[in-house]
Design a protein around this motif. Structure first.
Motif, PDB file in Angstrom:
ATOM      1  N   ALA A  86      -8.005 -93.674  53.123  1.00  0.00           N
ATOM      2  CA  ALA A  86      -7.353 -92.493  52.975  1.00  0.00           C
ATOM      3  C   ALA A  86      -8.282 -91.459  53.381  1.00  0.00           C
ATOM      4  CB  ALA A  86      -6.876 -92.242  51.603  1.00  0.00           C
ATOM      5  N   GLU A  87      -9.454 -91.617  52.954  1.00  0.00           N
ATOM      6  CA  GLU A  87     -10.743 -90.791  53.526  1.00  0.00           C
ATOM      7  C   GLU A  87     -11.074 -90.639  54.700  1.00  0.00           C
ATOM      8  OE1 GLU A  87     -14.963 -89.625  51.539  1.00  0.00           O
ATOM      9  OE2 GLU A  87     -14.034 -91.336  51.060  1.00  0.00           O
ATOM     10  N   SER A  88     -11.172 -91.632  55.230  1.00  0.00           N
ATOM     11  CA  SER A  88     -11.250 -91.973  56.795  1.00  0.00           C
ATOM     12  C   SER A  88     -10.171 -91.216  57.838  1.00  0.00           C
ATOM     13  CB  SER A  88     -11.592 -93.181  57.331  1.00  0.00           C
ATOM     14  OG  SER A  88     -10.618 -93.870  57.291  1.00  0.00           O
ATOM     15  N   LEU A  89      -8.968 -91.042  57.197  1.00  0.00           N
ATOM     16  CA  LEU A  89      -7.911 -90.305  57.921  1.00  0.00           C
ATOM     17  C   LEU A  89      -8.306 -88.902  58.393  1.00  0.00           C
ATOM     18  CD1 LEU A  89      -4.731 -91.859  56.224  1.00  0.00           C
ATOM     19  CD2 LEU A  89      -5.443 -92.232  58.368  1.00  0.00           C
ATOM     20  N   GLY A  90      -8.785 -88.275  57.422  1.00  0.00           N
ATOM     21  CA  GLY A  90      -9.478 -86.731  57.649  1.00  0.00           C
ATOM     22  C   GLY A  90      -8.398 -85.728  57.629  1.00  0.00           C
ATOM     23  N   LEU A  91      -7.252 -86.387  57.109  1.00  0.00           N
ATOM     24  CA  LEU A  91      -6.023 -85.344  56.811  1.00  0.00           C
ATOM     25  C   LEU A  91      -6.262 -84.418  55.925  1.00  0.00           C
ATOM     26  CD1 LEU A  91      -2.986 -87.724  57.712  1.00  0.00           C
ATOM     27  CD2 LEU A  91      -4.124 -86.064  59.279  1.00  0.00           C
ATOM     28  N   ALA A  92      -7.124 -84.680  54.804  1.00  0.00           N
ATOM     29  CA  ALA A  92      -7.054 -83.970  53.432  1.00  0.00           C
ATOM     30  C   ALA A  92      -8.370 -84.433  52.908  1.00  0.00           C
ATOM     31  CB  ALA A  92      -5.825 -84.012  52.766  1.00  0.00           C
ATOM     32  N   GLU A  93      -8.878 -83.406  52.073  1.00  0.00           N
ATOM     33  CA  GLU A  93      -9.904 -84.029  51.305  1.00  0.00           C
ATOM     34  C   GLU A  93      -9.637 -84.559  49.875  1.00  0.00           C
ATOM     35  OE1 GLU A  93     -13.538 -81.542  48.726  1.00  0.00           O
ATOM     36  OE2 GLU A  93     -12.002 -80.332  49.857  1.00  0.00           O
ATOM     37  N   ILE A  94     -10.222 -85.700  49.741  1.00  0.00           N
ATOM     38  CA  ILE A  94     -10.159 -86.464  48.442  1.00  0.00           C
ATOM     39  C   ILE A  94     -10.917 -85.632  47.451  1.00  0.00           C
ATOM     40  CG2 ILE A  94     -10.353 -88.430  47.168  1.00  0.00           C
ATOM     41  CD1 ILE A  94      -9.649 -89.901  49.827  1.00  0.00           C
ATOM     42  N   ILE A  95     -10.194 -85.365  46.239  1.00  0.00           N
ATOM     43  CA  ILE A  95     -11.019 -84.472  45.336  1.00  0.00           C
ATOM     44  C   ILE A  95     -10.850 -85.742  44.088  1.00  0.00           C
ATOM     45  CG2 ILE A  95     -10.473 -82.235  45.854  1.00  0.00           C
ATOM     46  CD1 ILE A  95      -8.485 -81.984  43.940  1.00  0.00           C
ATOM     47  N   ASP A  96     -10.192 -86.561  43.845  1.00  0.00           N
ATOM     48  CA  ASP A  96      -9.974 -87.444  42.913  1.00  0.00           C
ATOM     49  C   ASP A  96      -9.317 -88.561  43.130  1.00  0.00           C
ATOM     50  OD1 ASP A  96     -10.681 -88.366  40.053  1.00  0.00           O
ATOM     51  OD2 ASP A  96      -8.891 -87.305  39.286  1.00  0.00           O
ATOM     52  N   THR A  97      -9.775 -89.969  42.512  1.00  0.00           N
ATOM     53  CA  THR A  97      -9.289 -91.118  42.636  1.00  0.00           C
ATOM     54  C   THR A  97      -9.139 -91.658  41.294  1.00  0.00           C
ATOM     55  OG1 THR A  97     -11.285 -92.359  43.284  1.00  0.00           O
ATOM     56  CG2 THR A  97      -9.747 -91.785  44.952  1.00  0.00           C
ATOM     57  N   GLU A  98      -7.916 -92.534  41.059  1.00  0.00           N
ATOM     58  CA  GLU A  98      -7.936 -93.458  39.828  1.00  0.00           C
ATOM     59  C   GLU A  98      -7.574 -94.757  40.028  1.00  0.00           C
ATOM     60  OE1 GLU A  98      -5.760 -91.649  36.627  1.00  0.00           O
ATOM     61  OE2 GLU A  98      -6.293 -89.717  37.235  1.00  0.00           O
ATOM     62  N   MET A  99      -7.957 -95.721  39.544  1.00  0.00           N
ATOM     63  CA  MET A  99      -7.505 -97.307  39.566  1.00  0.00           C
ATOM     64  C   MET A  99      -7.657 -97.912  38.356  1.00  0.00           C
ATOM     65  SD  MET A  99      -9.588-100.264  41.588  1.00  0.00           S
ATOM     66  CE  MET A  99     -11.122 -99.481  41.114  1.00  0.00           C
ATOM     67  N   GLU A 100      -6.449 -98.641  38.052  1.00  0.00           N
ATOM     68  CA  GLU A 100      -6.289 -99.770  37.041  1.00  0.00           C
ATOM     69  C   GLU A 100      -5.681-100.714  37.556  1.00  0.00           C
ATOM     70  OE1 GLU A 100      -3.889 -99.444  32.664  1.00  0.00           O
ATOM     71  OE2 GLU A 100      -4.032 -97.700  34.052  1.00  0.00           O
ATOM     72  N   ILE A 101      -6.171-102.138  36.935  1.00  0.00           N
ATOM     73  CA  ILE A 101      -5.973-103.275  37.160  1.00  0.00           C
ATOM     74  C   ILE A 101      -5.574-103.936  35.986  1.00  0.00           C
ATOM     75  CG2 ILE A 101      -6.551-105.644  38.001  1.00  0.00           C
ATOM     76  CD1 ILE A 101      -8.702-104.012  39.801  1.00  0.00           C
ATOM     77  N   ILE A 102      -4.167-104.682  35.893  1.00  0.00           N
ATOM     78  CA  ILE A 102      -3.763-105.068  34.729  1.00  0.00           C
ATOM     79  C   ILE A 102      -3.378-106.615  34.959  1.00  0.00           C
ATOM     80  CG2 ILE A 102      -1.602-104.697  33.182  1.00  0.00           C
ATOM     81  CD1 ILE A 102      -1.392-102.082  34.329  1.00  0.00           C
ATOM     82  N   ASN A 103      -3.984-107.360  33.847  1.00  0.00           N
ATOM     83  CA  ASN A 103      -3.712-108.979  33.902  1.00  0.00           C
ATOM     84  C   ASN A 103      -2.433-108.927  33.163  1.00  0.00           C
ATOM     85  OD1 ASN A 103      -5.645-109.695  35.624  1.00  0.00           O
ATOM     86  ND2 ASN A 103      -7.123-109.421  33.956  1.00  0.00           N
ATOM     87  N   LEU A 104      -1.267-109.590  33.769  1.00  0.00           N
ATOM     88  CA  LEU A 104      -0.069-110.028  32.746  1.00  0.00           C
ATOM     89  C   LEU A 104      -0.105-111.497  32.683  1.00  0.00           C
ATOM     90  CD1 LEU A 104       2.424-107.424  34.473  1.00  0.00           C
ATOM     91  CD2 LEU A 104       1.327-107.200  32.213  1.00  0.00           C
TER      92      LEU A 104
END
Length: 95
Positions: free
Chosen positions: A77-95
């Motif tokens: 998403a950052e390498s596309l260069g279409l827009a500036e990334i200002i924040d990212t969030e990630m969550e991984i859930i084990n079920l």
């Protein structure tokens, strides 16, 4: 089962209308869906021209693979260069 969830917040500098924003957001979502086979959609900031929030999710059976794919999505998403990334969030859930 492992579920990975990510959110990317973009700043769109050159957008002057919701139509311009929609063009950029649709392009980003299409790239993410096509390259990584994940579910993706615009999940917030729908009425703000210069801001977009794109969320995505994936399911697998290995936590390390899910974590690696989420990192690759953020990098792409950052390498596309279409827009500036200002924040990212990630969550991984084990079920």
């Amino acid at each position: 089962m492992v579920v990975g969830i990510g959110i990317i917040v973009f700043r769109l500098h050159d957008c002057r209308s919701l139509k311009g924003k929609r063009k950029v957001v649709k392009s980003v979502i299409a790239q993410i869906r096509n390259h990584f086979n994940v579910s993706a959609a615009e999940v917030g900031a729908n009425d703000i021209w210069q801001r977009a929030e794109v969320g995505f999710s994936m399911v697998g059976n290995d936590r390390q693979v899910i974590n690696s794919k989420i990192d690759k999505i953020f990098n792409m998403a950052e390498s596309l260069g279409l827009a500036e990334i200002i924040d990212t969030e990630m969550e991984i859930i084990n079920l």
